[in-house]
Scaffold this active site. Structure first.
Site, PDB file in Angstrom:
ATOM      1  N   HIS A  36       0.821  -1.218   0.000  1.00 12.37           N
ATOM      2  CA  HIS A  36       0.000   0.000   0.000  1.00 12.37           C
ATOM      3  C   HIS A  36       0.854   1.266   0.000  1.00 12.37           C
ATOM      4  CE1 HIS A  36      -3.450   2.457   0.406  1.00 12.37           C
ATOM      5  NE2 HIS A  36      -4.178   1.681   1.187  1.00 12.37           N
TER       6      HIS A  36
ATOM      7  N   ASP B 255      -9.580  -4.918 -19.349  1.00 13.78           N
ATOM      8  CA  ASP B 255      -9.740  -5.925 -20.405  1.00 13.78           C
ATOM      9  C   ASP B 255      -8.363  -6.268 -20.960  1.00 13.78           C
ATOM     10  OD1 ASP B 255     -10.303  -7.455 -22.612  1.00 13.78           O
ATOM     11  OD2 ASP B 255     -11.600  -5.981 -23.585  1.00 13.78           O
TER      12      ASP B 255
END
Length: 433
Positions: free
Chosen positions: A163, A381
């Site tokens: 993070h 995608d």
């Protein structure tokens, strides 16, 4: 290949290869990368899992090669944490040790995974690669990736990122760039790695509104419940009709306020329900912290494409008795005012505070809510269509995440959090208004 079996029913088996280090596929800058105090407070790994309904025989190679190319733009992710001469954390971009990449296969169809929003850690860790050096700060990789193919032809992409490198918005930008390159397109997003924009001031100028960093004790003995009972991580469904009802309840004049968001009223409901489910004593202080992206809040425009952590956690603080006794309209006003306090002065003061004081983990009387509702992962995608689901796991007991619920009603929300076993049914009843 190493096999992992589900210890409960022995149905799910995953076989995976040893990790291969993926390096940037071109020349990248050297030296070290400055980390802001906000980055340094976020030293925790975040696993995410994306499910894709279809792929083909080339899916692993395509994603791995695209990772090498995208790391040219996101080269710090191939580096390692280091400390400078002042003991401050940086990213060493000289040693590009790469990103561990794992190929795997599962013995089931992807539909057998069911709802993956909150996965049991034993299951999640079959689909994401957790490096054995994870607890060794200056050795462990900052990013890992695993592609798992299923019998049906679908696949999952599991990513574990530190993070300190990225917040949710930056992570989305990285994933979109990775997917674009996999489809043979140039990355439409150029990241900015200069984080000095968020350097602390000398001397620090800390404001007087920092309940946000108050460390609230546990006078209700809640910690014992967490220690003695199993922690149940669960996704609670909240549909659009319930949210509309909440908004009506959150009014003082009987008319819905246009500026009272679904996020605010849902945060109020969850905070109150969790407080009651954990049986906090009336004089127990309870703390709600909200993750707020401050990119749009800065008077001085932040660098375009800023890649790093740009969130603060404004806080609401009151006793459990006050929270439970007040109408939900008052609770929503608390939350709205906390969020509205976030401006450049607030952000700069928070940066100075975090640079000066050591981070201490929040107690179980605190609740940290983040929303993934606005994170548009549907465009990831890689060549076979976008992901059907996004999931995570390994949340802390203080964490709660709002996620999109896959349904015809686009307003539905999944509330994801962990509770001691004895608190689950009570929480469920309280949020099912």
């Amino acid at each position: 290949m190493v096999a992992f079996e589900n210890t409960t029913d022995n149905v799910l088996t995953v076989e995976r290869s040893l990790p291969v280090e993926v390096l940037p596929g071109g020349e990248t800058p050297r030296g070290s990368l400055f980390l802001s105090s906000m980055d340094c407070w976020a030293l925790a790994v975040v696993p995410t899992l994306y499910t894709f309904d279809r792929g083909d025989a080339n899916v692993v190679d395509v994603i791995k090669q695209a990772l090498s190319r995208v790391l040219v733009h996101y080269y710090p992710l191939a580096g390692r944490i280091a400390k400078n001469s002042l003991g401050k954390l940086t990213v060493d971009c000289e040693k590009k040790l790469g990103v561990p990449f794992v190929e795997a296969s599962a013995n089931c169809d992807i539909e057998d995974m069911g709802d993956i929003k909150m996965l049991d850690s034993d299951i999640l860790e079959k689909f994401v690669y957790r490096d054995p050096t994870e607890k060794m700060l200056e050795v462990t990789p900052l990013l890992t990736a695993q592609v798992t193919r299923f019998k049906c032809g679908g696949f999952t992409l599991g990513v574990v990122v530190n993070h300190c490198m990225t917040d949710g918005i930056s992570a989305i930008d990285f994933m979109n760039s990775w997917a674009e390159i996999a489809r043979g397109k140039p990355s439409s997003f150029i990241p900015c790695h200069d984080r000095t924009f968020l350097k602390s001031r000398v001397p620090p100028q800390i404001g007087d509104h920092y309940n946000d960093f108050a460390r609230v004790g546990d006078i209700s003995n809640m910690t014992t419940s967490w220690e003695r009972e199993p922690t149940v991580f669960k996704s609670f469904h909240i549909n659009g009709e319930k949210l509309a009802t909440l908004k009506k309840m959150a009014t003082t004049d009987g008319q819905a306020r246009s500026n009272c968001s679904s996020f605010v009223v849902l945060s109020a409901l969850v905070w109150r329900a969790r407080t009651m489910a954990l049986k906090m004593k009336p004089h127990q202080l309870t703390q709600l912290l909200i993750y707020v992206d401050f990119r749009p809040k800065m008077k001085e425009h932040m660098p375009d494409g800023y890649f790093g952590n740009a969130v603060v956690l404004p806080c609401c603080l009151c006793t459990a008795g006050e929270l439970i006794d007040e109408p939900i309209s008052s609770t929503t006003e608390r939350i709205k005012k906390a969020i509205e306090r976030v401006d450049e002065d607030f952000v700069r003061s928070a940066i100075d505070y975090m640079d000066k004081y050591r981070f201490e983990p929040y107690r179980v009387s605190s609740l940290l809510i983040s929303s993934w509702m606005g994170l548009d992962y549907g465009d990831f995608d890689f060549g076979w269509g976008g992901p059907r689901q996004l999931g995570t796991g390994n949340l802390l007991p203080t964490d709660c995440v709002f996620m999109r619920e896959e349904s015809e009603n686009k307003k539905d929300v999944a509330v994801v959090l962990g509770l001691p076993l004895s608190a689950v049914n009570t929480f469920q009843e309280l949020v099912q208004i």
